[in-house]
Design an enzyme around this catalytic site. Structure first.
Site, mmCIF file in Angstrom:
data_model
loop_
_atom_site.group_PDB
_atom_site.id
_atom_site.type_symbol
_atom_site.label_atom_id
_atom_site.label_comp_id
_atom_site.label_asym_id
_atom_site.label_seq_id
_atom_site.Cartn_x
_atom_site.Cartn_y
_atom_site.Cartn_z
ATOM 1 N N HIS A 35 19.097 10.819 75.455
ATOM 2 C CA HIS A 35 18.361 10.622 74.127
ATOM 3 C C HIS A 35 19.452 10.137 73.109
ATOM 4 C CE1 HIS A 35 15.609 13.092 76.894
ATOM 5 N NE2 HIS A 35 14.873 12.168 76.447
ATOM 6 N N HIS A 280 14.540 6.101 72.440
ATOM 7 C CA HIS A 280 14.230 7.303 72.498
ATOM 8 C C HIS A 280 14.918 8.264 73.433
ATOM 9 C CE1 HIS A 280 11.914 10.962 71.988
ATOM 10 N NE2 HIS A 280 11.846 11.236 73.240
#
Length: 705
Positions: A35, A280
């Site tokens: 991430h 993300h």
């Protein structure tokens, strides 16, 4: 807001932050998963906390005087790892390169005890922020134990808890429960930076999350500020001074916890993937990574590089930390000299030692009197309260049912929240969680791991289902939290199947590293509590009866009749409670309220000439940790006729029962009726135990023919 304090933010600081962005992208690109987005956009905020705000010493991440940092969105672990690298906490460049790989100090989510500088394992969203409330509880109670008279901010036990939370954390229900309690408790030592980037795996959070978080937290009683780096959709500007000012204002507000809404763009400044769900939880890709490096002025062909002068600059934190530590030690030594008795208590708790002669504080209950094990537990808590000042806790609005109240103590609430029944004191020992079972378990985890105290929460066993995520994390982290679960079976009777636990005991036993303790009588409760407090690396749940059960006559007690074995066997998890001459024909193994049924069945079998041994097994986990010789002495492998008796599903007994054993159990949901009727109708009686014993003996005999 207090007058603005000018932040020193040099070109070296800016380059360090940009280096963090590039290293985050490099690390995820190399491993192929992770991430990067939040680690990139939150680089200035995390750097600000670690380099300019927090009091900590990288050479000792367990220093009592340190501020605590909790990264609640554990998936963005690089947000923390890169600051630990820059600050000299023990991570080096090769650790960043090894992200999410076997044996690395940088696993996919931060893990307590695994990586120096990590205060708590985070991953399941919400648990970090909820446990951070427990960190704040623990700080205040610790201050009350050691230095309650000191002015605010003047005690060596004063510190702040800083949290980074995400949109996902704020959506989880457990944070609503815990945040409500934090506002009620007026926890001014808690500062939360809410990264409001409004992007999650499904992209824009507008599909599911549109509430006004600021207003929600204001209604909880929090001090709320907003810092908008997006400038309302205009030119993006990382105004670090504004964030610094907001943090300082939060620190100055000592009567409320603080939430800083930090509006960011996830993945900034990646030119094409910023502000998308694509950044993300996945790597940037070679082209976007190169483009991002060009935007920031880095060589696209170089990977995992940091300029020597940048690293030297950030590693100055080692000296600043040492200086802070030295200044703190002076105040700490002054406190020690002024408070010698409290210093002795501090030393004992710091060293993980139990009170001298502590075993004498645990009560012995008179035989012959029927006592519910929940009631016995309450008596134990109150009997040992003076001996264990570090022990505190309470219930999720079930104090009278759970018997969790320390009767001589005030409630841990601001005094203005006192009621006709409860007297509040900010340093009290009685916790009131309200009907917030989820948060209760998370808060107890936070208390226990952030202080030298031992905390417990109480609710009904059926509602352990609400607490399971925190219970599992506690076991994963080896945090010795204590859960008091009463109304542990269909023995609660008329409340019916919604409240009658059936699968919970076996389900909880399935959690590695977690101890499920179901004592049979009052004296087993006393030894169980003592054993739980002696263990500092495993959480435990005490499963206790609503209904009265006999208090057995044991060795060393006054009374007529057969004397059963000492309850000291509880400490080993399972022990021979009642035996027979020679090798037994069958072994009857019970827990909790069903042990009495095994004893009755043993008598009826004896009348038929069948020799039965009764084993009380309050804790499978403790028994399984005994050496093989002891386990063999209790349940000999040669005796294959065995019966387990527990008012729940039999799943967690199959390994002991083997091929020929039988279970007296409950494999379906309950009904609403008096508990005596339920046990009879569902076949959980001494007669049923004896019948299953015959079946098991016959099965063994048939196999031997």
């Amino acid at each position: 807001m207090p007058q603005s304090e000018q932040l020193t933010w040099t070109d070296l600081d800016r380059r360090a932050v940009d280096t963090v962005r590039v290293l985050a992208a490099d690390a995820v690109e190399k491993v192929g998963s992770g991430h990067p987005g939040t680690a990139m956009s939150l680089a200035p905020a995390a750097y600000l906390l670690f380099q300019k705000v927090m009091r900590h010493d990288p050479s000792d991440d367990r220093w009592t005087g340190r501020d605590r940092f909790i990264l609640s969105p554990g998936h963005t672990s690089l947000t923390l790892y890169l600051q630990l690298f820059l600050g000299g906490f023990g991570l080096e460049m090769e650790d960043i390169e090894s992200l999410r790989t076997w044996g690395a100090k940088t696993p996919g989510h931060p893990e307590y005890r695994h990586t120096k500088g990590v205060e708590i394992t985070t991953g399941p969203l919400g648990q970090g922020l909820a446990s951070a409330v427990g960190f704040a509880y623990g700080q205040r109670y610790t201050r009350g134990l050691f230095d309650p008279e000191a002015a605010q901010g003047e005690s060596p036990f004063d510190h702040h808890i800083y949290v980074i939370a995400s949109d996902g954390d704020l959506q989880e229900g457990v944070t609503s429960e815990a945040s409500s309690l934090a506002g009620h408790q007026e926890l001014g030592n808690l500062v939360v930076i809410y990264d409001q980037n409004q992007i999650s795996i499904e992209d824009d959070t507008d599909v599911a999350f549109t509430e006004d978080v600021a207003m929600r937290y204001e209604s909880y009683g929090w001090h709320v500020q907003t810092v908008d780096w997006t400038n309302g959709g205009g030119e993006y500007q990382e105004n670090v001074q504004a964030l610094f000012d907001a943090i300082k204002a939060a620190e100055a507000e000592t009567s409320k916890p603080s939430l800083i809404n930090l509006r960011t763009i996830i993945g900034w400044p990646a030119p094409n993937k910023q502000n998308t769900g694509g950044i993300h939880g996945s790597k940037l890709g070679a082209e976007e990574l190169a483009a991002t490096k060009e935007v920031l002025g880095f060589d696209p062909e170089q990977h995992f590089v940091i300029d020597d002068d940048v690293l030297a600059h950030t590693r100055e934190l080692l000296q600043r930390g040492a200086d802070d530590r030295k200044a703190w030690e002076e105040t700490f030594q002054a406190w020690r000299e002024a408070n010698p008795e409290r210093a002795k208590l501090y030393d004992r708790l710091r060293d993980g030692e139990l009170p001298q002669g502590y075993a004498d504080a645990f009560p012995v209950f008179e035989a012959g009197k029927d006592v519910a094990t929940r009631s016995a537990s309450g008596k134990v808590i109150n009997a040992i309260a003076d001996t264990f000042p570090e022990l505190w806790g309470g219930s999720a609005d079930l104090a009278g049912s759970n018997n969790t109240t320390i009767e001589s103590a005030a409630s841990f609430i601001p005094s203005e929240h006192s009621t006709a029944k409860w007297t509040g004191n900010p340093y009290g020992r009685v916790l009131h969680f309200g009907i917030r079972e989820h948060a209760a378990a998370s808060i107890v985890n936070g208390i226990t791991m952030s202080s030298q105290t031992r905390a417990f929460s109480g609710t009904f066993l059926i509602f352990s289902d609400y607490q399971r995520p925190a219970v599992r994390l506690g076991a994963l982290m080896k945090v010795p939290s204590i859960h008091v679960w009463t109304h542990d079976s269909i023995g609660l009777g008329e409340d019916g199947p919604t409240h009658q636990p059936v699968e919970q005991l076996s389900s909880l036993r399935a959690i590695p590293g977690f101890d499920v303790v179901r004592p049979a009588d009052a004296n087993e409760v006393s030894v169980a509590w003592r054993t739980v407090l002696e263990n500092r690396e495993r959480p435990a749940g005490l499963a206790l009866t609503r209904q009265n059960v006999p208090t057995f006559l044991r060795e060393g007690m006054e009374g007529d009749g057969e004397k059963l074995a000492s309850a000291e066997g509880v400490a080993r998890g399972g022990y021979v409670l009642a035996d027979t001459d020679g090798t037994p024909d069958v072994i009857l193994i019970g827990t909790g309220s069903e042990v009495q049924l095994a004893l009755e069945a043993r008598e009826s079998l004896a009348a038929e000439g069948i020799k039965g041994r009764v084993v009380s097994m309050p804790c499978r986990e403790w028994f399984d940790n005994q050496d093989a010789d002891y386990r063999e002495s209790v349940i000999p492998s040669a005796v294959q006729a065995r019966v387990s008796v527990e008012a729940g599903i039999a799943m967690s007994w199959n390994d002991i029962l083997g091929s020929y054993g039988r279970a007296v159990s409950l494999e379906h949901f309950g009904e609403s009726a008096a508990y005596e009727k339920l046990y009879q109708e569902f076949g959980i009686t001494a007669k049923d135990v004896a019948s299953k014993a015959h079946e098991s003996i016959d099965a063994v005999a048939a196999a031997q023919r």
